[in-house]
Design an enzyme around this catalytic site. Structure first.
Site, PDB file in Angstrom:
ATOM      1  N   LYS A   1      29.592 -74.005 -24.681  1.00  0.00           N
ATOM      2  CA  LYS A   1      30.090 -73.687 -25.994  1.00  0.00           C
ATOM      3  C   LYS A   1      29.535 -74.588 -27.037  1.00  0.00           C
ATOM      4  O   LYS A   1      28.941 -74.229 -28.063  1.00  0.00           O
ATOM      5  CB  LYS A   1      31.436 -73.412 -25.967  1.00  0.00           C
ATOM      6  CG  LYS A   1      32.254 -72.282 -25.144  1.00  0.00           C
ATOM      7  CD  LYS A   1      33.593 -72.223 -25.043  1.00  0.00           C
ATOM      8  CE  LYS A   1      33.844 -71.011 -24.369  1.00  0.00           C
ATOM      9  NZ  LYS A   1      35.526 -70.764 -23.950  1.00  0.00           N
TER      10      LYS A   1
ATOM     11  N   GLN B   1      40.511 -74.496 -24.364  1.00  0.00           N
ATOM     12  CA  GLN B   1      40.088 -73.866 -23.002  1.00  0.00           C
ATOM     13  C   GLN B   1      41.461 -73.730 -22.176  1.00  0.00           C
ATOM     14  O   GLN B   1      41.978 -74.724 -21.917  1.00  0.00           O
ATOM     15  CB  GLN B   1      39.297 -74.933 -22.663  1.00  0.00           C
ATOM     16  CG  GLN B   1      38.414 -74.135 -21.343  1.00  0.00           C
ATOM     17  CD  GLN B   1      37.600 -73.097 -21.850  1.00  0.00           C
ATOM     18  OE1 GLN B   1      37.111 -72.693 -22.860  1.00  0.00           O
ATOM     19  NE2 GLN B   1      37.362 -72.049 -20.718  1.00  0.00           N
TER      20      GLN B   1
ATOM     21  N   ASP C   1      39.372 -67.582 -30.787  1.00  0.00           N
ATOM     22  CA  ASP C   1      39.663 -66.998 -29.535  1.00  0.00           C
ATOM     23  C   ASP C   1      40.234 -65.613 -29.690  1.00  0.00           C
ATOM     24  O   ASP C   1      40.410 -64.675 -28.697  1.00  0.00           O
ATOM     25  CB  ASP C   1      40.266 -67.874 -28.569  1.00  0.00           C
ATOM     26  CG  ASP C   1      39.593 -68.787 -27.476  1.00  0.00           C
ATOM     27  OD1 ASP C   1      38.502 -68.120 -27.212  1.00  0.00           O
ATOM     28  OD2 ASP C   1      40.110 -69.683 -27.210  1.00  0.00           O
TER      29      ASP C   1
HETATM   30  N1  GUN Z   1      39.329 -69.443 -20.116  1.00  0.00           N
HETATM   31  C1  GUN Z   1      38.355 -68.530 -19.595  1.00  0.00           C
HETATM   32  N2  GUN Z   1      37.885 -67.829 -20.651  1.00  0.00           N
HETATM   33  C2  GUN Z   1      38.309 -68.411 -21.760  1.00  0.00           C
HETATM   34  C3  GUN Z   1      37.890 -68.143 -23.258  1.00  0.00           C
HETATM   35  O1  GUN Z   1      37.492 -67.191 -23.628  1.00  0.00           O
HETATM   36  N3  GUN Z   1      38.844 -68.780 -24.301  1.00  0.00           N
HETATM   37  C4  GUN Z   1      39.423 -70.100 -23.994  1.00  0.00           C
HETATM   38  N4  GUN Z   1      39.922 -70.716 -24.775  1.00  0.00           N
HETATM   39  N5  GUN Z   1      39.838 -70.362 -22.463  1.00  0.00           N
HETATM   40  C5  GUN Z   1      39.177 -69.367 -21.671  1.00  0.00           C
END
Ligand code: GUN
Length: 294
Positions: A52, A96, A119
């Site tokens: 990311k 995350q 998110d």
């Molecule tokens: N863990 C798995 N997918 C995601 C996501 O799209 N965002 C976040 N913050 N954690 C994740």
């Protein structure tokens, strides 16, 4: 059979975003700034977050990675979140998931300022999504919608079967595929671990979106001819013969299911890269909204 090429489409989206950011720079405007908090040392989570942050650099965003130890308390994490909420330089941030056991994930999601919640996990944003209001759509479902749209996959009147009811993918996906408009207007069945006769349900589906995390769960016998298959699973299977000691596989038995499908996403290179591209898109949106308040 046509591949829904998430790698290719995500690269196109990143180029579109990079062009927007270049314009912002030319005009002397502030560029989008995404921050990510990661707690602990889970290998897969570190890989995702690293990806990311690298993608931010590629499109010209500013990025900040906050790494916190596995022993971080809930109070410490909430304090860091408040710092990012208050920091006017940061347009959006994510925490995350999953988080270590000592931290209540719901409290964390509630603590993020909804205007910076790229998110789309905060109840305010999730509620807006369910009510068709303009908001941040969670990146994975948003990426799936974008793939469907860019490949012109017909969804109206189709039977969409979603496998898995997670808050990140299955639940939002079931809402989005049933809403008015395109992509949407489909008749949705949400299945999960307690569903009986799942084969009977999946074999009637025009579109299957699987977000279960069980390698090769969806077999050819469970799928009708010409179905559209979207595989959200990304599981690391230990394998000493591979350089990394594992290989990545999806929920779908690709080799056999692809012979019957009209469209199918590969793993890797399908939904995964789209998730990152849409997170960037949400961050760009966050910047545009904040600009009106600068
Ligand atoms: N863990 C798995 N997918 C995601 C996501 O799209 N965002 C976040 N913050 N954690 C994740």
């Amino acid at each position: 059979m046509k591949i829904l090429d998430g790698k290719k489409i995500s690269n196109q989206i990143k180029e579109e975003i990079a062009a927007e950011v270049a314009k912002m720079r030319e005009n002397g405007e502030k560029v989008p700034h995404l921050a990510a908090i990661i707690v602990g040392t889970d290998g897969a989570s570190l890989t995702y977050v690293g990806s990311k942050v690298r993608s931010c650099e590629r499109v010209g965003f500013e990025s900040t990675l906050v790494k916190m130890p596995n022993t971080t308390s809930e109070v410490e994490l909430l304090k860091k979140i408040e710092e990012l909420n208050q920091n006017d330089d940061i347009d959006g941030f994510i925490v995350q998931l999953p988080l270590p056991d000592q931290i209540d994930t719901q409290k964390v999601i509630m603590a993020v300022d909804p205007d910076k919640d790229v998110d789309g996990f905060h109840p305010t944003n999730f509620g807006k999504m369910a009510l068709d209001m303009s908001t941040f759509i969670p990146a994975t479902p948003f990426g799936i919608l974008e793939l469907i749209e860019r490949y012109g996959v017909e969804t109206q009147g189709k039977h969409t079967v979603v496998i898995g009811r997670s808050h990140i993918v299955g639940r939002p996906m079931s809402i989005l595929m049933g809403r008015k408009g395109f992509p949407g207007n489909s008749t949705v069945t949400l299945t999960h671990s307690r569903t009986k006769n799942i084969t009977q349900i999946t074999s009637q589906a025009d579109i299957i979106i699987s977000a279960l995390g069980v390698p090769k769960f969806l077999k050819a016998e469970m799928v009708k001819d010409d179905a559209v298959i979207i595989d959200v699973g990304i599981t690391r299977v230990p394998d000493e013969s591979k350089p990394k000691g594992y290989y990545i596989t999806g929920d779908v038995d690709f080799e056999n299911v692809s012979k019957k499908a009209s469209f199918i996403t590969p793993v890797p290179g399908g939904v995964g890269p789209m998730t990152i591209a849409m997170l960037l898109k949400n961050t760009l949106l966050a910047r545009e909204r904040h600009r009106s308040l600068d």
